[in-house]
Design a protein around this motif. Structure first.
Motif, PDB file in Angstrom:
ATOM      1  N   GLN A   6     -32.043  43.016 -54.110  1.00  0.00           N
ATOM      2  CA  GLN A   6     -31.419  41.741 -54.447  1.00  0.00           C
ATOM      3  C   GLN A   6     -30.554  41.826 -55.694  1.00  0.00           C
TER       4      GLN A   6
ATOM      5  N   GLN B 216     -26.990  47.734 -57.490  1.00  0.00           N
ATOM      6  CA  GLN B 216     -26.203  48.327 -56.413  1.00  0.00           C
ATOM      7  C   GLN B 216     -27.053  49.305 -55.624  1.00  0.00           C
TER       8      GLN B 216
ATOM      9  N   TRP C  24     -31.531  45.726 -48.487  1.00  0.00           N
ATOM     10  CA  TRP C  24     -30.845  46.056 -49.735  1.00  0.00           C
ATOM     11  C   TRP C  24     -31.510  45.321 -50.907  1.00  0.00           C
TER      12      TRP C  24
ATOM     13  N   SER D 173     -24.669  47.766 -51.082  1.00  0.00           N
ATOM     14  CA  SER D 173     -24.824  46.404 -51.587  1.00  0.00           C
ATOM     15  C   SER D 173     -24.468  46.372 -53.068  1.00  0.00           C
TER      16      SER D 173
END
Length: 388
Positions: free
Chosen positions: A45, A48, A43, A62
């Protein structure tokens, strides 16, 4: 004489009573969860992200669920509403839109504001297909407003329709304020946008347009799709978006082949960085990870009994799979298992008896079942003697 008549009536009564159906008892669990550790995906960092394998389910996400600006990704809903109200066949151009004098006059100011546009002139005509191409390939903001006026009479009415469509799709964290996505008050989440992608890509014309590298528009000539990732890692659409407030955003669909089966990955990455390159990188890492994650798993082996059948007077048989039953997925994905709930009262040994069904989201895998031995009906004497 009376006794004989009474006895005959009793026999007739007993034989006329319906024979209860055999009782089927499922012997395998009702749910099957693919074994293994929950997958750790790369995902981004920041921002979204959300992922789904169409037909199988969500892989998670995420970055939380706070609504954020989505820039031109909003144009997917614009196209969705237009095609809902004015459906097109894949071989159809549709009705004609005419640019008004006011829409043409707005072009210089829009251009000065740095918007993504195509040049338009008063009285210029576009077919619905051409307008959608202008909306989704070069991401023309002015065409978004022209389509809104053509479809609903005004931006305000059209935006209301966009929000109504979002609510109907269950996009609870989404709010549209304009048809182009330029307004940072147009917000959504990665999860909601994947929901929209699922619905939008089921419209053949929309899927056809977002997969085009370029198109030719009247008064403009060739225009290129700003989604430069088309054809890379299986990507077949659907929309980019980028503003200072939204960062780089990408709603994508990618088609991959796993174990000989064609699958579609739907995903959204919102603001993993300030530029489109950040969104492209994030989506590429996710697609590659999912491609390596999907495998087949054996749930039932050939000959395995999945249900027992009990008839009258302790007559029994069992239902066994005629072959291996495999499912596609990832560790943690759950399938619901169903066996037949009703079977005939008389079954020959080895006869086919319905199917085993394993379901995850919109995907159903089936396997044929056979009786391991015969199930016979009660004789006339048994029905009289034992009440059935």
């Amino acid at each position: 004489m009376v006794t004989v008549l009474a006895a005959g009536g009793f026999v007739a009564f007993m034989l006329s009573r319906p024979v209860p159906a055999p009782r089927v008892v499922q012997t395998v669990p009702q749910m099957y969860a693919i074994p293994g550790a929950t997958p750790a995906l790369p995902w981004p960092q920041a921002g979204q992200a959300a992922l789904e394998v169409a037909g199988l389910g969500r892989l998670g996400g995420s970055g939380g669920s706070r609504p954020v600006p989505i820039a031109s990704v909003a144009k997917v809903m614009t196209a969705y509403v237009v095609l809902r109200d004015h459906p097109l066949r894949v071989d159809e151009d549709g009705p004609t839109l005419t640019v008004t004098a006011a829409e043409a006059a707005a072009y210089p100011a829009q251009l000065a504001g740095g918007e993504s546009l195509i040049p338009v002139a008063a009285g210029e005509e576009f077919t619905e297909r051409q307008a959608l191409q202008a909306l989704l390939l070069p991401s023309a903001n002015n065409i978004a407003h022209i389509l809104a006026r053509w479809d609903a009479g005004s931006d305000t009415t059209f935006v209301t329709e966009m929000n109504q469509a979002a609510a109907k799709l269950g996009m609870a964290d989404t709010h549209y304020t304009d048809p182009a996505g330029l307004d940072p008050a147009t917000v959504s989440t990665a999860a909601d946008q994947v929901t929209l992608a699922h619905a939008a890509m089921q419209l053949p014309v929309l899927g056809q347009i977002v997969a085009m590298p370029q198109a030719t528009l009247p008064g403009v000539g060739p225009v290129k799709n700003v989604n430069t990732q088309l054809g890379k890692d299986g990507i077949v659409g659907i929309k980019t978006g980028s503003t200072d407030q939204a960062g780089g955003c990408l709603l994508f669909a990618a088609e991959i082949t796993v174990e000989g089966q064609r699958l579609r990955i739907l995903g959204a990455v919102l603001a993993p960085g300030p530029n489109m390159a950040d969104a492209f990188d994030a989506s590429r890492h996710l697609i590659q990870a999912v491609t390596g994650l999907l495998h087949k798993y054996q749930v039932v082996r050939a000959g395995e009994v999945v249900a027992t059948v009990q008839g009258l007077r302790n007559r029994r048989t069992a239902l066994a799979a005629t072959g291996d039953v495999d499912v596609l997925g990832w560790p943690g994905l759950t399938y619901r298992i169903e066996t037949p709930t009703a079977v005939p009262g008389r079954i020959a040994a080895g006869a086919g008896v319905g199917t085993l069904k394993l379901t995850a989201s919109d995907t159903t895998v089936t396997g044929a079942l056979r009786a391991t031995n015969a199930l016979t009906s009660p004789s006339r004497w048994e029905r009289i003697a034992y009440g059935r």
